[in-house]
Scaffold this motif. Structure first.
Motif, PDB file in Angstrom:
ATOM      1  N   CYS A 187     -10.863  91.723 127.198  1.00 37.08           N
ATOM      2  CA  CYS A 187     -10.398  92.315 125.943  1.00 37.08           C
ATOM      3  C   CYS A 187      -9.685  93.649 126.100  1.00 37.08           C
ATOM      4  O   CYS A 187      -9.122  94.165 125.130  1.00 37.08           O
ATOM      5  CB  CYS A 187     -11.570  92.500 124.972  1.00 37.08           C
ATOM      6  SG  CYS A 187     -12.688  93.863 125.430  1.00 37.08           S
ATOM      7  N   VAL A 188      -9.711  94.255 127.281  1.00 40.53           N
ATOM      8  CA  VAL A 188      -9.080  95.559 127.469  1.00 40.53           C
ATOM      9  C   VAL A 188      -7.592  95.368 127.748  1.00 40.53           C
ATOM     10  O   VAL A 188      -7.215  94.550 128.595  1.00 40.53           O
ATOM     11  CB  VAL A 188      -9.744  96.339 128.620  1.00 40.53           C
ATOM     12  CG1 VAL A 188      -9.001  97.653 128.892  1.00 40.53           C
ATOM     13  CG2 VAL A 188     -11.208  96.615 128.290  1.00 40.53           C
ATOM     14  N   GLY A 189      -6.761  96.106 127.039  1.00 37.51           N
ATOM     15  CA  GLY A 189      -5.320  96.005 127.221  1.00 37.51           C
ATOM     16  C   GLY A 189      -4.808  97.019 128.223  1.00 37.51           C
ATOM     17  O   GLY A 189      -5.317  98.135 128.298  1.00 37.51           O
ATOM     18  N   PRO A 190      -3.792  96.683 129.009  1.00 41.55           N
ATOM     19  CA  PRO A 190      -3.255  97.622 130.001  1.00 41.55           C
ATOM     20  C   PRO A 190      -2.628  98.858 129.380  1.00 41.55           C
ATOM     21  O   PRO A 190      -2.463  99.873 130.057  1.00 41.55           O
ATOM     22  CB  PRO A 190      -2.218  96.785 130.752  1.00 41.55           C
ATOM     23  CG  PRO A 190      -1.833  95.702 129.786  1.00 41.55           C
ATOM     24  CD  PRO A 190      -3.086  95.398 129.017  1.00 41.55           C
ATOM     25  N   ALA A 191      -2.289  98.790 128.079  1.00 43.96           N
ATOM     26  CA  ALA A 191      -1.689  99.946 127.411  1.00 43.96           C
ATOM     27  C   ALA A 191      -2.709 100.745 126.598  1.00 43.96           C
ATOM     28  O   ALA A 191      -2.353 101.733 125.971  1.00 43.96           O
ATOM     29  CB  ALA A 191      -0.553  99.486 126.491  1.00 43.96           C
ATOM     30  N   ASP A 192      -3.974 100.329 126.605  1.00 44.30           N
ATOM     31  CA  ASP A 192      -4.994 101.041 125.839  1.00 44.30           C
ATOM     32  C   ASP A 192      -5.106 102.488 126.313  1.00 44.30           C
ATOM     33  O   ASP A 192      -4.898 102.797 127.494  1.00 44.30           O
ATOM     34  CB  ASP A 192      -6.355 100.362 125.991  1.00 44.30           C
ATOM     35  CG  ASP A 192      -6.424  99.024 125.268  1.00 44.30           C
ATOM     36  OD1 ASP A 192      -5.388  98.598 124.726  1.00 44.30           O
ATOM     37  OD2 ASP A 192      -7.502  98.412 125.251  1.00 44.30           O
ATOM     38  N   ALA A 193      -5.465 103.373 125.407  1.00 42.50           N
ATOM     39  CA  ALA A 193      -5.579 104.794 125.739  1.00 42.50           C
ATOM     40  C   ALA A 193      -6.715 105.409 124.951  1.00 42.50           C
ATOM     41  O   ALA A 193      -7.151 104.877 123.926  1.00 42.50           O
ATOM     42  CB  ALA A 193      -4.267 105.516 125.433  1.00 42.50           C
ATOM     43  N   ASP A 194      -7.203 106.557 125.438  1.00 40.69           N
ATOM     44  CA  ASP A 194      -8.246 107.275 124.713  1.00 40.69           C
ATOM     45  C   ASP A 194      -7.616 108.243 123.717  1.00 40.69           C
ATOM     46  O   ASP A 194      -6.395 108.245 123.521  1.00 40.69           O
ATOM     47  CB  ASP A 194      -9.183 108.002 125.684  1.00 40.69           C
ATOM     48  CG  ASP A 194      -8.461 109.042 126.545  1.00 40.69           C
ATOM     49  OD1 ASP A 194      -7.365 109.499 126.156  1.00 40.69           O
ATOM     50  OD2 ASP A 194      -8.995 109.404 127.612  1.00 40.69           O
ATOM     51  N   GLU A 195      -8.446 109.064 123.082  1.00 43.96           N
ATOM     52  CA  GLU A 195      -7.935 109.955 122.042  1.00 43.96           C
ATOM     53  C   GLU A 195      -7.014 111.037 122.587  1.00 43.96           C
ATOM     54  O   GLU A 195      -6.295 111.698 121.830  1.00 43.96           O
ATOM     55  CB  GLU A 195      -9.102 110.600 121.279  1.00 43.96           C
ATOM     56  CG  GLU A 195      -9.971 111.539 122.105  1.00 43.96           C
ATOM     57  CD  GLU A 195     -11.155 110.834 122.725  1.00 43.96           C
ATOM     58  OE1 GLU A 195     -12.223 111.473 122.822  1.00 43.96           O
ATOM     59  OE2 GLU A 195     -11.019 109.656 123.118  1.00 43.96           O
ATOM     60  N   TYR A 196      -7.001 111.217 123.899  1.00 41.95           N
ATOM     61  CA  TYR A 196      -6.109 112.203 124.514  1.00 41.95           C
ATOM     62  C   TYR A 196      -4.825 111.564 125.036  1.00 41.95           C
ATOM     63  O   TYR A 196      -4.004 112.232 125.661  1.00 41.95           O
ATOM     64  CB  TYR A 196      -6.827 112.924 125.660  1.00 41.95           C
ATOM     65  CG  TYR A 196      -8.122 113.549 125.236  1.00 41.95           C
ATOM     66  CD1 TYR A 196      -8.147 114.671 124.416  1.00 41.95           C
ATOM     67  CD2 TYR A 196      -9.348 112.985 125.612  1.00 41.95           C
ATOM     68  CE1 TYR A 196      -9.346 115.233 124.001  1.00 41.95           C
ATOM     69  CE2 TYR A 196     -10.542 113.542 125.204  1.00 41.95           C
ATOM     70  CZ  TYR A 196     -10.547 114.657 124.401  1.00 41.95           C
ATOM     71  OH  TYR A 196     -11.737 115.216 123.983  1.00 41.95           O
TER      72      TYR A 196
END
Length: 300
Positions: A187-196
């Motif tokens: 389910c994790v996407g390669p473009a996912d990012a955190d709040e920073y």
């Protein structure tokens, strides 16, 4: 907890060895890595390969917790179910010792999900796609990795929606490529990012995890994505190999002002420290270290 369970398993098996019960004898041989004897009992047909104890442990649980790669492969080849849960909720993957053992079980989980994608799901529904997660695509058949991340007791202080991403980040930090790939497949996407604005590729570049960066790029990660400080993963690369992989990026520069650089470094260390904190006390300690870092330049 699972290490404690593994110890209990080992103790219970030692007292049951050669008790005359084929299943008990098989799990004893698995723990002692007398694999030929274990396989002979399994192939005898005297019990089902997915038979479970009263506590819910299958032979695959025992093989995984013993780090017995040969038996893990043999059991999976004979139809062992990698998704079976013990009474305390542990799966063979959660109890596995060794990267190769985990990799073998994860492959079996992925193959099982691919064969029956319409099977009833017991996982927590994936969170709605947010702006940083855009482009994840259609819903995929789960291999169980994200469910493990969401239900991991060690992640109780983390937002459930962010646990899979943070588990993938942890896999990068601690150099576990198999776990990273499993989460990307789930389910994790390669473009996912955190709040920073930090993507997984940012973390791989900063930690100089070249093999993991290659995995991310194979799954579609973009080296030009910028965090909130305007940095790309390419800018964070330090080794020649990582720079060659990501290419040069002179357009995203770190702050020129020494004070701004110190603030950025303190912020990054605080973000990592707070994410690993298990309770409020830990997060408050991280906050105090951040405040001290802003004054002195030293986080620890």
């Amino acid at each position: 907890m699972h290490r404690f369970v593994a110890g209990v398993i080992a103790l219970s098996i030692s007292t049951a060895a050669f008790a005359g019960d084929p299943f008990d004898d098989a799990r004893y041989h698995i723990r002692t890595k007398s694999n030929a004897d274990a396989i002979a009992l399994i192939d005898s047909g005297e019990f089902d390969v997915n038979m479970q104890t009263d506590e819910g442990y299958s032979l695959l649980h025992y093989a995984a917790s013993a780090g017995n790669l040969e038996m893990v492969k043999a059991l999976i080849a004979r139809g062992a179910d990698p998704t079976l849960k013990a009474a305390v909720g542990g799966t063979p993957y959660e109890m596995a010792i060794g990267t190769m053992v985990k990799a073998e079980i994860r492959k079996a989980m992925t193959a099982r999900a691919a064969v029956s994608p319409q099977a009833p799901r017991t996982t927590t529904p994936a969170p709605a796609v947010t702006a940083p997660q855009a482009g994840l695509g259609a819903v995929r058949a789960s291999n169980g990795m994200c469910e493990l991340a969401r239900n991991n007791p060690a992640s109780s202080s983390r937002s459930p929606a962010m646990r899979p991403f943070l588990a993938a980040r942890d896999a990068i930090w601690y150099n576990h490529p198999d776990e990273l790939e499993g989460l990307l497949q789930d389910c994790v996407g390669p473009a996912d990012a955190d709040e920073y604005g930090w993507t997984l590729l940012h973390h791989a570049a900063q930690r100089d995890r070249v093999p993991l960066a290659r995995i991310l790029l194979d799954y579609g990660a973009k080296s030009g994505s910028r965090n909130k400080d305007g940095e790309t993963a390419a800018h964070l690369a330090t080794s020649a190999e990582m720079k060659a992989l990501l290419g040069s990026d002179n357009s995203a520069k770190a702050p020129d002002n020494p004070e701004d650089r110190r603030k950025l470094e303190c912020q990054q260390k605080f973000a990592a420290d707070a994410a690993l904190a298990s309770d409020t006390t830990g997060r408050m300690s991280a906050m105090r270290r951040w405040e001290a870092c802003l004054k002195t330049g030293f986080y620890w």
